[in-house]
Design a protein around this motif. Structure first.
Motif, PDB file in Angstrom:
ATOM      1  N   THR A 212       0.821  -1.216   0.000  1.00 27.92           N
ATOM      2  CA  THR A 212       0.000   0.000   0.000  1.00 27.92           C
ATOM      3  C   THR A 212       0.854   1.265   0.000  1.00 27.92           C
ATOM      4  OG1 THR A 212      -0.138  -0.032   2.424  1.00 27.92           O
ATOM      5  CG2 THR A 212      -1.912  -1.124   1.197  1.00 27.92           C
ATOM      6  N   GLN A 213       2.169   1.109   0.249  1.00 25.75           N
ATOM      7  CA  GLN A 213       3.043   2.273   0.129  1.00 25.75           C
ATOM      8  C   GLN A 213       2.978   2.787  -1.309  1.00 25.75           C
ATOM      9  OE1 GLN A 213       4.063  -0.897   0.724  1.00 25.75           O
ATOM     10  NE2 GLN A 213       6.212  -1.247   0.178  1.00 25.75           N
ATOM     11  N   SER A 214       3.099   4.097  -1.468  1.00 27.94           N
ATOM     12  CA  SER A 214       2.822   4.684  -2.777  1.00 27.94           C
ATOM     13  C   SER A 214       3.899   5.680  -3.176  1.00 27.94           C
ATOM     14  CB  SER A 214       1.448   5.364  -2.784  1.00 27.94           C
ATOM     15  OG  SER A 214       1.401   6.398  -1.813  1.00 27.94           O
ATOM     16  N   ARG A 215       3.967   5.929  -4.477  1.00 31.81           N
ATOM     17  CA  ARG A 215       4.966   6.825  -5.041  1.00 31.81           C
ATOM     18  C   ARG A 215       4.331   7.745  -6.081  1.00 31.81           C
ATOM     19  NH1 ARG A 215       6.989   5.372  -1.194  1.00 31.81           N
ATOM     20  NH2 ARG A 215       8.952   4.291  -0.827  1.00 31.81           N
ATOM     21  N   ASP A 216       4.907   8.918  -6.231  1.00 34.51           N
ATOM     22  CA  ASP A 216       4.477   9.857  -7.262  1.00 34.51           C
ATOM     23  C   ASP A 216       5.300   9.563  -8.520  1.00 34.51           C
ATOM     24  OD1 ASP A 216       3.358  11.928  -8.645  1.00 34.51           O
ATOM     25  OD2 ASP A 216       3.711  13.434  -7.110  1.00 34.51           O
ATOM     26  N   PHE A 217       4.936   8.506  -9.222  1.00 35.45           N
ATOM     27  CA  PHE A 217       5.690   8.041 -10.382  1.00 35.45           C
ATOM     28  C   PHE A 217       5.736   9.100 -11.475  1.00 35.45           C
ATOM     29  CE2 PHE A 217       4.514   3.998  -8.391  1.00 35.45           C
ATOM     30  CZ  PHE A 217       5.689   3.273  -8.515  1.00 35.45           C
ATOM     31  N   THR A 218       6.916   9.270 -12.085  1.00 32.47           N
ATOM     32  CA  THR A 218       7.114  10.280 -13.120  1.00 32.47           C
ATOM     33  C   THR A 218       7.894   9.653 -14.273  1.00 32.47           C
ATOM     34  OG1 THR A 218       7.467  11.791 -11.246  1.00 32.47           O
ATOM     35  CG2 THR A 218       7.706  12.705 -13.469  1.00 32.47           C
ATOM     36  N   HIS A 219       7.351   9.761 -15.479  1.00 31.64           N
ATOM     37  CA  HIS A 219       7.986   9.127 -16.641  1.00 31.64           C
ATOM     38  C   HIS A 219       9.301   9.824 -16.983  1.00 31.64           C
ATOM     39  CE1 HIS A 219       8.495   7.589 -20.762  1.00 31.64           C
ATOM     40  NE2 HIS A 219       7.750   6.581 -20.350  1.00 31.64           N
ATOM     41  N   VAL A 220      10.272   9.056 -17.415  1.00 30.77           N
ATOM     42  CA  VAL A 220      11.604   9.592 -17.695  1.00 30.77           C
ATOM     43  C   VAL A 220      11.577  10.670 -18.770  1.00 30.77           C
ATOM     44  CG1 VAL A 220      12.220   7.809 -19.398  1.00 30.77           C
ATOM     45  CG2 VAL A 220      14.030   8.939 -18.047  1.00 30.77           C
ATOM     46  N   ASP A 221      10.697  10.565 -19.748  1.00 29.55           N
ATOM     47  CA  ASP A 221      10.606  11.604 -20.783  1.00 29.55           C
ATOM     48  C   ASP A 221      10.187  12.942 -20.178  1.00 29.55           C
ATOM     49  OD1 ASP A 221      11.294   9.645 -22.558  1.00 29.55           O
ATOM     50  OD2 ASP A 221       9.525   9.826 -23.824  1.00 29.55           O
ATOM     51  N   ASP A 222       9.233  12.900 -19.248  1.00 33.44           N
ATOM     52  CA  ASP A 222       8.813  14.130 -18.575  1.00 33.44           C
ATOM     53  C   ASP A 222       9.940  14.699 -17.720  1.00 33.44           C
ATOM     54  OD1 ASP A 222       6.194  14.276 -19.579  1.00 33.44           O
ATOM     55  OD2 ASP A 222       5.456  12.860 -18.097  1.00 33.44           O
ATOM     56  N   ASN A 246      -2.532  12.133  -7.296  1.00 32.98           N
ATOM     57  CA  ASN A 246      -2.494  11.271  -6.117  1.00 32.98           C
ATOM     58  C   ASN A 246      -1.465  10.172  -6.319  1.00 32.98           C
ATOM     59  OD1 ASN A 246      -4.529  12.652  -4.745  1.00 32.98           O
ATOM     60  ND2 ASN A 246      -6.135  11.473  -5.759  1.00 32.98           N
ATOM     61  N   PRO A 247      -0.632   9.900  -5.313  1.00 30.95           N
ATOM     62  CA  PRO A 247       0.392   8.869  -5.478  1.00 30.95           C
ATOM     63  C   PRO A 247      -0.224   7.502  -5.762  1.00 30.95           C
ATOM     64  CG  PRO A 247       0.247   9.622  -3.193  1.00 30.95           C
ATOM     65  CD  PRO A 247      -0.574  10.552  -3.995  1.00 30.95           C
ATOM     66  N   ILE A 248       0.545   6.661  -6.437  1.00 27.20           N
ATOM     67  CA  ILE A 248       0.078   5.359  -6.908  1.00 27.20           C
ATOM     68  C   ILE A 248       0.738   4.264  -6.083  1.00 27.20           C
ATOM     69  CG2 ILE A 248       0.073   3.781  -8.897  1.00 27.20           C
ATOM     70  CD1 ILE A 248       0.172   6.501 -10.581  1.00 27.20           C
ATOM     71  N   SER A 249      -0.058   3.320  -5.604  1.00 28.02           N
ATOM     72  CA  SER A 249       0.463   2.271  -4.740  1.00 28.02           C
ATOM     73  C   SER A 249       1.280   1.264  -5.535  1.00 28.02           C
ATOM     74  CB  SER A 249      -0.676   1.551  -4.012  1.00 28.02           C
ATOM     75  OG  SER A 249      -1.402   0.732  -4.916  1.00 28.02           O
ATOM     76  N   ILE A 250       2.165   0.579  -4.829  1.00 25.46           N
ATOM     77  CA  ILE A 250       2.937  -0.492  -5.452  1.00 25.46           C
ATOM     78  C   ILE A 250       2.006  -1.616  -5.914  1.00 25.46           C
ATOM     79  CG2 ILE A 250       4.819  -2.131  -5.105  1.00 25.46           C
ATOM     80  CD1 ILE A 250       5.620   0.873  -5.070  1.00 25.46           C
ATOM     81  N   ASN A 251       0.949  -1.863  -5.152  1.00 28.04           N
ATOM     82  CA  ASN A 251      -0.030  -2.870  -5.569  1.00 28.04           C
ATOM     83  C   ASN A 251      -0.662  -2.511  -6.907  1.00 28.04           C
ATOM     84  OD1 ASN A 251       0.298  -4.537  -3.332  1.00 28.04           O
ATOM     85  ND2 ASN A 251      -1.246  -3.449  -2.124  1.00 28.04           N
ATOM     86  N   ARG A 252      -0.949  -1.226  -7.117  1.00 30.31           N
ATOM     87  CA  ARG A 252      -1.544  -0.796  -8.389  1.00 30.31           C
ATOM     88  C   ARG A 252      -0.561  -1.000  -9.534  1.00 30.31           C
ATOM     89  NH1 ARG A 252      -5.157  -0.978 -12.027  1.00 30.31           N
ATOM     90  NH2 ARG A 252      -5.246   0.831 -13.406  1.00 30.31           N
ATOM     91  N   MET A 253       0.712  -0.707  -9.305  1.00 28.71           N
ATOM     92  CA  MET A 253       1.711  -0.945 -10.343  1.00 28.71           C
ATOM     93  C   MET A 253       1.735  -2.416 -10.745  1.00 28.71           C
ATOM     94  SD  MET A 253       5.833  -0.192 -10.328  1.00 28.71           S
ATOM     95  CE  MET A 253       6.147  -1.262  -8.925  1.00 28.71           C
TER      96      MET A 253
END
Length: 322
Positions: A212-222, A246-253
């Motif tokens: 459930t820990q989450s990250r504000d994932f950002t694409h390398v191109d951006d 909203n940050p995305i959970s590791i489970n969602r990834m």
């Protein structure tokens, strides 16, 4: 424009060099090619950059002041983008001296070379790890004086040293705090590529915590676009580059990878690591105002670019040490 990009064989360095070269800049890329993770990934990125006629590669360490002096004496740089760094929160607990040497002393070496040659513009990569314990979404004005890993502490040291050179010598410094970068050719020590390969292989995923820990994932191109945009004159600014939603959970990834691959993940849970952050979430208003930047690649689309790259390069990526 002629730019020195340190850490050019790294994930963000590779993509930043690519975009600079596509825009017509001359790029001298510098990297020590250390073995923190499988060097075959770095070799792939360098081979990709070699197709550009405006690219020159120098194998060197930013901790080597003599070699840096030689490099600066033989090139006239308009700006320096310092992306060379020891990355990884957990490993910094095992070998903190390496992190301080590369991330702090290496940055100081570059600042001294720039001062000697009259180069005023520095773009410095920093990290969202500095915001540990702060209220989300993280804004750049938050006090970040309590880093919880040697990695974060070394990045804080680089930031404040860059400020000193701004104050004393009128350097123009853009400090960019990156938030969980992912995409094609990403680092094999980070969860996106590791989880993708493990799901594809049927290998159990080692997951620290309940996911459930989450990250504000950002694409390398951006991230690369924002890094190049930060070459503009700004004085001294610290700017978040993150997804901003909203940050995305590791489970969602994991769920997205399962859908893209058509395979089910096998998960082995382990205790949460104390040095990790539970959640990250960037306030990116400042990047919009100062850089006219916002992320353009959504999470599902971004993960698909990684999966597509993985499938195109699967034969050798399966051989990488994770």
């Amino acid at each position: 424009m002629k730019v020195l990009v340190t850490g050019c064989a790294g994930f963000v360095g590779w993509r930043t060099c690519s975009l600079l070269l596509e825009q017509g800049a001359e790029v001298v890329g510098m990297d020590v090619i250390n073995d923190y993770y499988d060097v075959r990934m770095k070799e792939w990125r360098l081979a990709d950059l070699a197709k550009y006629p405006g690219f020159e590669f120098v194998k060197a360490d930013i901790e080597n002041m003599g070699l840096l002096n030689y490099l600066f004496d033989n090139h006239k740089f308009d700006a320096v983008i310092n992306l060379a760094a020891r990355a990884g929160v957990r490993y910094s607990m095992e070998n903190p001296h390496v992190y301080l040497g590369s991330n702090a002393e290496g940055t100081l070496n570059l600042l001294e070379c720039m001062r000697r040659k009259g180069i005023k513009k520095l773009v410095l990569a920093s990290t969202s790890s500095l915001y540990a314990g702060q209220q989300m979404p993280f804004v750049e004005t938050l006090p970040v004086n309590e880093p919880i890993s040697p990695y974060a502490a070394s990045k804080k040291a680089a930031e404040v040293m860059a400020y000193t050179y701004h104050y004393l010598y009128d350097f123009d410094v853009s400090i960019l705090r990156y938030f969980t970068v992912y995409g094609p050719a990403c680092r094999p020590d980070m969860s996106p590529l590791r989880f993708l390969r493990w799901i594809d292989e049927g290998t159990p995923i080692t997951l620290f915590g309940d996911g459930t820990q989450s990250r504000d994932f950002t694409h390398v191109d951006d991230i690369a676009r924002g890094t190049i945009a930060a070459l503009k004159p700004l004085g001294y600014e610290i700017i978040n580059l993150g997804g901003g939603n909203n940050p995305i959970s590791i489970n969602r990834m994991i769920e997205v990878f399962e859908g893209l691959l058509g395979k089910k993940a096998v998960i082995e849970h382990k205790p949460f690591n104390k040095s990790d952050m539970l959640h990250t979430w960037a306030n990116i208003e400042k990047a919009g105002k100062l850089l006219a930047w916002k992320p353009e690649i959504g999470f599902e689309k971004g993960l698909k670019t990684l999966v597509d790259w993985y499938q195109e390069n699967r034969n050798w990526v399966l051989k990488l040490k994770l």
